[in-house]
Each structure stands twice: as structure tokens, then as C-alpha cells.
Design an enzyme around this catalytic site. Structure first.
Site, PDB file in Angstrom:
ATOM      1  N   GLU A 177      39.212  50.671  34.802  1.00 30.94           N
ATOM      2  CA  GLU A 177      40.519  50.005  34.795  1.00 30.94           C
ATOM      3  C   GLU A 177      41.544  50.991  35.327  1.00 30.94           C
ATOM      4  OE1 GLU A 177      41.871  48.780  30.899  1.00 30.94           O
ATOM      5  OE2 GLU A 177      40.232  47.349  30.631  1.00 30.94           O
ATOM      6  N   GLU A 199      48.306  37.579  31.879  1.00 30.77           N
ATOM      7  CA  GLU A 199      47.624  36.863  30.796  1.00 30.77           C
ATOM      8  C   GLU A 199      48.595  36.626  29.642  1.00 30.77           C
ATOM      9  OE1 GLU A 199      43.282  38.246  30.175  1.00 30.77           O
ATOM     10  OE2 GLU A 199      44.287  39.925  31.121  1.00 30.77           O
ATOM     11  N   LYS A 256      48.004  37.899  25.777  1.00 29.88           N
ATOM     12  CA  LYS A 256      47.979  39.312  25.386  1.00 29.88           C
ATOM     13  C   LYS A 256      49.303  39.627  24.680  1.00 29.88           C
ATOM     14  CE  LYS A 256      45.329  42.090  27.313  1.00 29.88           C
ATOM     15  NZ  LYS A 256      44.629  43.103  28.114  1.00 29.88           N
ATOM     16  N   GLU A 292      51.791  44.401  28.593  1.00 30.76           N
ATOM     17  CA  GLU A 292      50.390  43.953  28.534  1.00 30.76           C
ATOM     18  C   GLU A 292      50.168  42.605  29.218  1.00 30.76           C
ATOM     19  OE1 GLU A 292      47.737  45.588  27.593  1.00 30.76           O
ATOM     20  OE2 GLU A 292      48.806  47.366  26.867  1.00 30.76           O
TER      21      GLU A 292
END
Ligand SMILES: *[C@@H]1O[C@H](CO)[C@@H](O)[C@H](O)[C@H]1NC(C)=O
Ligand SMILES: *[C@@H]1O[C@H](CO)[C@@H](O)[C@H](O)[C@H]1NC(C)=O
Length: 339
Positions: A263, A312, A315, A320
Site C-alpha cells: 500500500e 470508501e 471507512k 481514510e
């Protein structure tokens, strides 16, 4: 003779040109496909988006059957995670590990390009860390029973919080809490020719540094050396972090273990320095940089996975939710070039 040697030197020049061209042509950049959103596109749409953007590799955090179906015949290289919630069972139960591999890997392996199984994400050190190596061994045995142990490597993904020290990079060393688990894992990786997967975030180092790190060093935009560490010169923080982990590996018998960056990314909204411009700059420069290797591993293309494909909405609020290259609508948050 004269003509011949001209031809052959032209051929050699051409060959050298090709050889020199290879590292930048290597497709070593993937994108993480997280699914913590209630508005994300169908996996088949997502796989088509990867293909249309020329993204050749994916990290999938869960053996989502629709995603695995969609990946069939796509030629997209895959890191498949064993979710943290499955670690305890797979560590203690060889039948469960066999079932996991049969259902999620073997059932797809004729048409899905599995590259690594990431047994756990960021669980070392911590309450679940004890399950990681036993689960890795059971997954490895299950892959061996299926005849897949040579083509699919078993690893685990760690955060750089496994380091007790990381600056300068040569001082990189695992914390004693992490080393309890990592020392035998590093031996396992070395003896199986598997890489260590590491999540690398210059963004968080920059934010946590309270102004002591220049943003250009974090964004790959410094014009010259920023940190000199003995014979090694660092122009960007990403290389410094990766090399700190290499230094730590070297201290525990892991000189031959390669790091795969499982990541790395930069948020485009939701917090300090989280802008579309910074996110685009970081990720595009990462793509452009990985072919060069790091000062400790010069010229060795770094395989790296950008975090992540989509914003997203399930999250934690703030940065985040804003690491995506794309909105759930599939519209790009910013343009980025993978070719
Ligand atoms: C071990 O896994 C198998 C297959 O998934 C399952 O049927 C069995 O109940 C498990 N055993 C234990 C003790 O949990
Ligand atoms: C690392 O790899 C080199 C070259 O393949 C080999 O000679 C050496 O023994 C290996 N070292 C370890 C610690 O496995």
C-alpha cells in the site's frame, strides 16, 4: 568487416537501448481494491476500469467471490489477502486452511493470476500476531497440496510501525515487540523466496512530523539530496522508508528478502495536506519513480500498490475515506497515467 562491425555495434546499441528501456516498461504498479463502501460499482465494472486505465495488478483484501469471478482471464496480477478475522482459524486448523485455498485460490487459479497471498494486514505486533506464521505455514502447505506453492508466494503485510527506528534509513531496526513475530517470519520468507509486504505512507510521516519534514521530500519533488546516510543519498521520503525496512531486514538475516510495497498513497481530502493536487503529485510521481529502485537497491524495480481505487464511505471519516483514485461513480478524482 567494417560494415559488419558497424552493424553489430548498431545491434548492440539497439540491444542496450532495449535493456535500458525495460525497467521503465515493467508494469510494477497495482492498485488496492477496498470494498468498504455502500455505493461502489460491481466488481465486473471495477475490473473493466482497471483494464481501461492500464492497471495491471490489484490487491484484494477479501476473497470476494464476485471479484474473483470478474478477474478470470483478465491477466491482472493479484495479491489476495487472508482477512485478519480468519487468521486464528487458519492458524489452528489445517482443514480450514485447505478449504480456504481450495475455495478461494485453486477454484480460480487456472484463469486468475494470483501472485501473493497476504496472510493478515498490519497485525504485527498485536493480539493476533501469534496467528500469522502458523496461518502462513498452513496456507503454504495447502498451496503445496494444490501444486501452487512455486507460482504463488505466501507473505504477510506489515505497517512501518514494526520499526523502532527509521531515520536515517541505515538505523532501521524492528521493534522488539515486532521482532518476536518477524524473526521467524523473515526466515520463512527467505527460505521460500517470498517478499515481505510493507505498507508505506510518506503522507503520515509528513503529517506526524509537525513541520520538520519538507512536503517536497514527501511528494518526490525535492530538487536534490535531502538526507545523506553514509554512501546513500535520499531525494524522497518513500525511498528512505523502504530502505529503513531493508536495513532492518538485513539485521535479522533477511538480506535476500525483497520488499513489495503493498500500500502507498495520499489522500485528496479530509485532512492536513490532503488536496487533489498533492494526491495526484504523489501518486503520479510514485508511478514514475518505482522503476529506479531505492539507494540500497538501485535499479531494482519496486513493485508497489497504490492505496486505493475508490473513495470508501464506510471507512473512518476524514482522510481514510479519501485515498481513492476514483469516485464510486468511476469518475476520476484526478487524472493519472499508468502507461
Ligand atoms: C476445522 O475446519 C474444518 C473445515 O473448515 C471444519 O469443518 C472443522 O469444524 C474445523 N475444526 C475445528 C476444531 O474448528
Ligand atoms: C542470498 O542470496 C545469495 C545469492 O543468491 C546467496 O549466495 C546467499 O547465500 C543468500 N544469503 C542468505 C542469507 O540466504
Amino acid at each position: 568487416m567494417a560494415n559488419r562491425s558497424k552493424v553489430s555495434s548498431a545491434a548492440i546499441a539497439l540491444l542496450l537501448g532495449l535493456l535500458i528501456a525495460i525497467p521503465t516498461g515493467v508494469k510494477s504498479i497495482g492498485v488496492c481494491y477496498g470494498m468498504n463502501g455502500n455505493n461502489l460499482p460491481q466488481p465486473s465494472t471495477v475490473v473493466n476500469l482497471y483494464k481501461s486505465k492500464n492497471i495491471k495488478a490489484m490487491r484484494l483484501y477479501d476473497p470476494d467471490q464476485a471479484a474473483l469471478q470478474a478477474l478470470k482471464s483478465s491477466n491482472i496480477q493479484l495479491i489476495l489477502d487472508v482477512p485478519n478475522t480468519a487468521l486464528q482459524s487458519l492458524a489452528s486448523n489445517t482443514s480450514a486452511a485447505n478449504d480456504w485455498v481450495q475455495q478461494n485460490v485453486k477454484a480460480y487459479s487456472s484463469s486468475v493470476s494470483f501472485k501473493y497471498i497476504a496472510v493478515g494486514n498490519e497485525v504485527i505486533p498485536g493480539a493476533q500476531a501469534q496467528y500469522v506464521l502458523p496461518a502462513m505455514r498452513n496456507i503454504y502447505s495447502a498451496l503445496s497440496s494444490a501444486g501452487l506453492q512455486n507460482q504463488i508466494k505466501v507473505s504477510t503485510s506489515v505497517a512501518t510501525s514494526v520499526l523502532a527506528e527509521s531515520s536515517p534509513p541505515s538505523h532501521g531496526v524492528f521493534s522488539s515487540a515486532a521482532l518476536t513475530y518477524l524473526r521467524p517470519i523473515v526466515q520463512f520468507l527467505a527460505s521460500n523466496g517470498a517478499p515481505l509486504l510493507v505498507n508505506v505512507y510518506p503522507y503520515f510521516s509528513y503529517v506526524d512530523s509537525q513541520g520538520t519534514i519538507n512536503i517536497n521530500y514527501a511528494l518526490f519533488t525535492s530538487s536534490g539530496t535531502v538526507v545523506t546516510d553514509g554512501q546513500y543519498k535520499y531525494q524522497n521520503l518513500f525511498d528512505a522508508i523502504v530502505d529503513a525496512v531493508y536495513a532492518a531486514l538485513e539485521k535479522v538475516g533477511g538480506s535476500n528478502v525483497t520488499i513489495v510495497v503493498s500500500e502507498s498513497g495520499w489522500p485528496s481530502a479530509g485532512g492536513y495536506a490532503a488536496t487533489i493536487n498533492n494526491a495526484k503529485t504523489y501518486n503520479q510521481n510514485l508511478i514514475n519513480h518505482v522503476g529506479q529502485g531505492t539507494p540500497r537497491r538501485p535499479g531494482k524495480t519496486i513493485e508497489a500498490y497504490i492505496f486505493e481505487m475508490f473513495n470508501e464511505n464506510q471507512k473512518s471519516a476524514g482522510v481514510e475515506q479519501n485515498f481513492g483514485l476514483f469516485y464510486p461513480s468511476t469518475q476520476p478524482v484526478y487524472t493519472i497515467n499508468f502507461t
